[in-house]
Design a protein around this motif. Structure first.
Motif, mmCIF file in Angstrom:
data_model
loop_
_atom_site.group_PDB
_atom_site.id
_atom_site.type_symbol
_atom_site.label_atom_id
_atom_site.label_comp_id
_atom_site.label_asym_id
_atom_site.label_seq_id
_atom_site.Cartn_x
_atom_site.Cartn_y
_atom_site.Cartn_z
ATOM 1 N N ARG A 1 0.855 -1.188 0.000
ATOM 2 C CA ARG A 1 0.000 0.000 0.000
ATOM 3 C C ARG A 1 0.892 1.240 0.000
ATOM 4 N NH1 ARG A 1 -5.169 -0.973 0.353
ATOM 5 N NH2 ARG A 1 -5.844 -2.984 1.146
ATOM 6 N N GLU B 1 -3.299 5.009 1.280
ATOM 7 C CA GLU B 1 -3.427 3.591 1.656
ATOM 8 C C GLU B 1 -4.456 2.841 0.826
ATOM 9 O OE1 GLU B 1 -2.951 2.040 5.295
ATOM 10 O OE2 GLU B 1 -1.195 3.261 5.704
ATOM 11 N N ARG B 2 -5.261 3.560 0.055
ATOM 12 C CA ARG B 2 -6.229 2.888 -0.820
ATOM 13 C C ARG B 2 -5.553 2.305 -2.053
ATOM 14 N NH1 ARG B 2 -9.911 7.798 -1.920
ATOM 15 N NH2 ARG B 2 -7.815 8.623 -1.951
ATOM 16 N N THR B 3 -4.389 2.821 -2.395
ATOM 17 C CA THR B 3 -3.682 2.373 -3.598
ATOM 18 C C THR B 3 -2.721 1.243 -3.259
ATOM 19 O OG1 THR B 3 -3.820 4.573 -4.567
ATOM 20 C CG2 THR B 3 -2.164 3.083 -5.481
ATOM 21 N N VAL B 4 -2.917 0.114 -3.943
ATOM 22 C CA VAL B 4 -2.036 -1.041 -3.779
ATOM 23 C C VAL B 4 -1.141 -1.123 -5.011
ATOM 24 C CG1 VAL B 4 -1.920 -3.551 -3.531
ATOM 25 C CG2 VAL B 4 -3.737 -2.271 -2.387
#
Length: 155
Positions: free
Chosen positions: A96, A101-104
């Motif tokens: 992440r 933190e939404r983007t992996v």
């Protein structure tokens, strides 16, 4: 709506015969090609969808999972388990982004990068199996991309 006058004719002039259906020709061709991939990819420990995801990573390096999904035209629910299996195999790593933190982000491990060399023979083997000239191959790909774009635009 007018009933068909002949067994294979639909009321709008299109045929209802199986052999006249472009969708069936696409389906049969897709099954034949992916069947031809199977032994080549099994030797690499991959499924066809895993191979496609690795192609994206080999080409672009570290990529957000949503970009892999866009490139492969797969939704997140289908792509996540596929990436998790690649991670369990030691081929990729998911992280992440600290700033979002939404983007992996998905990146290749050393083992994943090394697999590219072993996979290099796959496209040529499939190309040979297709038996198309370079011109026919390019034209088939062009027409399939056009068909995909046209049908997707209608959805």
């Amino acid at each position: 709506m007018k009933a068909a006058d002949t067994p294979g004719e639909a009321g709008d002039g299109f045929s209802l015969l199986l052999d006249d259906q472009l969708c069936f020709a696409l389906y049969a061709a897709s099954r034949a090609v992916t069947h031809r991939y199977r032994p080549l990819l099994e030797a690499l420990g991959l499924t066809y969808p895993q191979y496609l995801a690795l192609l994206v990573l080999w080409e672009h390096g570290t990529v957000p999972i949503k970009d892999i999904g866009a490139a492969l035209q797969l939704d997140y629910g289908t792509l996540t388990p596929l990436i998790k299996r690649l991670e369990a195999s030691g081929l990729v790593r998911r992280e992440r982004l600290p700033q979002d933190e939404r983007t992996v982000q998905v990146s290749l491990t050393e083992q994943g990068r090394d697999l590219r060399e072993r996979a290099a023979q796959v496209p040529g083997a499939i190309g040979d199996a297709m038996g198309l000239s370079t011109r026919d191959f390019d034209e088939a790909r062009r027409l399939l991309r056009l068909l995909t774009a046209n049908v997707s635009a209608e959805a």
